[in-house]
Design an enzyme around this catalytic site. Sequence first.
Site, short mmCIF file in Angstrom:
data_model
loop_
_atom_site.label_atom_id
_atom_site.label_comp_id
_atom_site.label_asym_id
_atom_site.label_seq_id
_atom_site.Cartn_x
_atom_site.Cartn_y
_atom_site.Cartn_z
N CYS A 418 -79.24 -71.47 46.68
CA CYS A 418 -79.24 -71.88 45.29
C CYS A 418 -80.01 -70.90 44.39
CB CYS A 418 -79.80 -73.28 45.13
SG CYS A 418 -81.44 -73.47 45.81
N HIS A 462 -84.59 -77.07 45.05
CA HIS A 462 -83.35 -76.57 44.46
C HIS A 462 -83.72 -75.70 43.26
CE1 HIS A 462 -79.12 -76.50 43.86
NE2 HIS A 462 -79.13 -77.16 42.69
N ASP A 478 -75.44 -76.04 36.85
CA ASP A 478 -75.87 -75.82 38.24
C ASP A 478 -74.80 -75.03 38.96
OD1 ASP A 478 -76.85 -75.80 40.75
OD2 ASP A 478 -77.19 -77.96 40.89
#
Lengths: 668, 308
Positions: A418, A462, A478
Amino acid sequence: MAKAVKAAAKPGTRPAVPLEHGAVPWLLAVALATAGPHFGHLPWWLSALVGGALCWRAWLWQQRRQLPPRWTLALLVIGTIAAVGWQFRTLLGKDAGVALLVIFMALKPMEMNKRRDALVVIMLGYFLLLTHYLYSQSIPTGLWLLVAITLLTATLIRLHGGAQPVATVARHAGLLLAQALPFMLILYLLFPRVSGPLWGLPQDAYSGLSGLSDQMAPGSISRLVQSGAIAFRSRFVGDLPDQSDLYWRGPVFDDYDGLTWRTSKPPGKAPPQAPTIAAGSPPQAYTSILEAHNRRWLLALDVPTRLPPDSSLAPTLEALAREPVRVRSRFSFASSVAYRANVDETPAILQQALALPPRINPRSRALAAGWASRPPREIAAAALAMFHDEDFHYTLQPPLLGPNAMDDFLFDSRRGFCEHYASAFVFLMRAAGVPARVVAGYQGGELNPVDGYLNVRQSDAHAWAEIWIAGEGWLRFDPTVAVAPSRIEQGIVAALPAGESLPMVIRIDSDWLRELRNRWEAANNTWNQWVLGYNPQRQREVLSRFGWREPDWRSMTASLAVLCGVALLLVALWTLPRRRAVDPAQRAWQKYCAQLARRGISRVQWEGPVAFAHRVARERPELAALTGEAAALYAALRYGRSDQNAAGTLRLLQECIDRLPPRRRRNA
Amino acid sequence: MPATTRPPPIGEILAAADQVVLGKSRQTRLALCCLLARGHLLIEDLPGVGKTTLAHTLARLLGFRFARVQFTSDMLPADILGVSILDRERSNFRFLPGPIFTQVLLADEINRATPKTQSALLEAMEEGQVTTEGETRPLPEPFFVIATQNPSSQIGTFPLPESQLDRFLLRIELGYPDHHAERSLLESGGRREQLPALTARLAAGDFAALQLQAAAVHASPALLDYLQQLVEASRNDPRLLHGLSPRAALSLLAAARAWAFTDGRGMVLPEDVQAVLPAVARHRLRLVSGSHPAAEDITALMRSVPLV
């Protein structure tokens, strides 16, 4: 008798009681139980030394050999203390101090052949037990210390009571500890609490805490994800928000140097402008129990509308505590998952959100330049479409990247976690002229059905992106969703390929193991809140539940004393042998004996009347006749056949008391 | 009012015994108490400290028939109980009574015999009769066994099991004589020669009367309380494997009565219980380590029970 004679021969000194052979294994077990749990954080050579010393002592015991001579022990002690000093560069402080205590615990048995030495070992053991709490205050530690304290008490009983079955000793020790239990509870509930630890912990106390860092480089989050440890637990007052809305905001990174993302220093000395928030959905209230992580951010759900006391909302929208969170703490928030934030953003922040390091990543810049003419939303959509449509992979083990990290990632390796996707996305946005920044935090969480808490682990760490659009404020994008949608919907386990290494605790397949884990974590949560987190506030809550509204420390101390007194009285009533009904003859005889005791000769508890009279005749001839008479009268009353003249006999016995000669002065 | 004068025959017997068994008046008195309480006696000590002399002296002074059996490992029950042999003249079996048909039987080194022989003797002790070949023959009345054991040589012996130790009311140890006693022993020569010169101090049937009197000594509820507390203390003592049984409690009371009787007292005092407790309890109890408790252990047990 022989012992008494020996003791009498040397007035003033008591002969040292030798240690019973059978008691040695108990003491070695004590040493192992109290020093053993420290092996995990002691230097390996010290653990080996302790183990070796205890084995040596056990061997000496088994072979019934002589203990090593004094000078060997002295050398050993000096040598190991020097080694500890060398290892820790000091003899003070937590680690070195504990190491020294452990050494004493291992070496004291080497010269242990008197009961006195054994008592030293036991006292040392009680003290060493306390030091475990400097390292861990978890349930297993608590349980282990309970076992160890029972063992210590049992060993003490064994030392004084001689050889007896283990079960008897254990029952005795358990009974003693059970008698201590009411006091423990009273002290626990009522002892005035102070906030924070009673003594200052050394500086290194917080170095081992894990969590999000204040900067982000490739690999920093994927390393964090390897831990199954709980970062925080939240309980919502109402329904749980959707899994895809659970973005827990940590640090915001807007300063990129080509490798690492950092939080920029606020420009100038102007006070930061308070963020403006327009909630788009009803606020949801929840309480978080945050594990200590030594940072200020509180990991509130995006975006908090009500904050706990002593905290504030940063210009970049993350909730911050006044001080770093150094102990597990409870915070209550309300958050709205739909919001508009900072529609009127300060120019300085927008400027920072466009800054890029010069020259690097030319291919990425060229790609972004091609999108620059479109509106911001379309630019973001183009980037996300690229991640989604082209051959990008979500993995914990991306290849290493060169100096042009974004180019390498976007055009060659195309494998990342991520943090790669978030930083590449933000880079592209900034290169295309859209203000953008990276947000780190946690995403998701797992509901524990046992206690209704949502557990958020380090493995839920994250990173995502935000872009600012005029008139709309900061919007969350995202990019990980474009690559691996299941990361957000189902969590990290579903999103990663099966071969990737993840902590066992989150990769549980079997239902009962999961159930077991949930129960264990719920128990831990209760322990944390009620035992470790029993602070002044909690204490007030508990006392008010008993109807005590405003306890201050004075009334609390007073009631503490009163309750302890009552408990003592109850235990005493229970343990002391009940006073038997004493008949008049017994009373008279006791009185007579008490009078004799004042004249320097007292009856021993177990001595019968006639035997006592004989002793008096030997030791105090002047009292012999009267005592003989009194003893005979008492014996007849108590042990003879009851006759009609009992009252007369009793009177005679009572008269004996009055007939005693007046007391002489001691030195007359 | 407790008198400290002994009943005449008792005082006389003990005084006469003290003339033969020197410096052992306490043990002699315990042995006499054992017989007064209708119990059998076990003497445990080294050879040569006067076990046989003590037994023989008592038997003579009380006017009892005395027989002695030296136990060996090849001894059979018939060697003690007796055998039936064929009488050729009358063509039937005739019973030849064994040495057990006496009033005082000294069973020397009882732990040398095999369990089979031991149990034959101990059965006779318990029942007061002997059954051989289907015929039951009563033993003389009274019938006492004074058994001896040598504690130090355990090789080739069969230690008496718990259940059989329990059949002995008292167990005593003689120990070495003190300095004075040993000196007079050395000066006047061995004591065995004096035995034939001892005359019975009791007429036939007198002893039975004494036994009845001893059993009638008063034990008050307070005394029974104390005795029960002692027994309970033995059951709760963590150093002991098991406590005293109800039968042991009965034995303790009987022995304490006899002890009080030999003191000429009509009631039992705690001191009497304390005096006989080691002899009653030591062979019946076991420490956790498996050995019998030492005298100090019993003293500690006794001191743990307070008296008011």
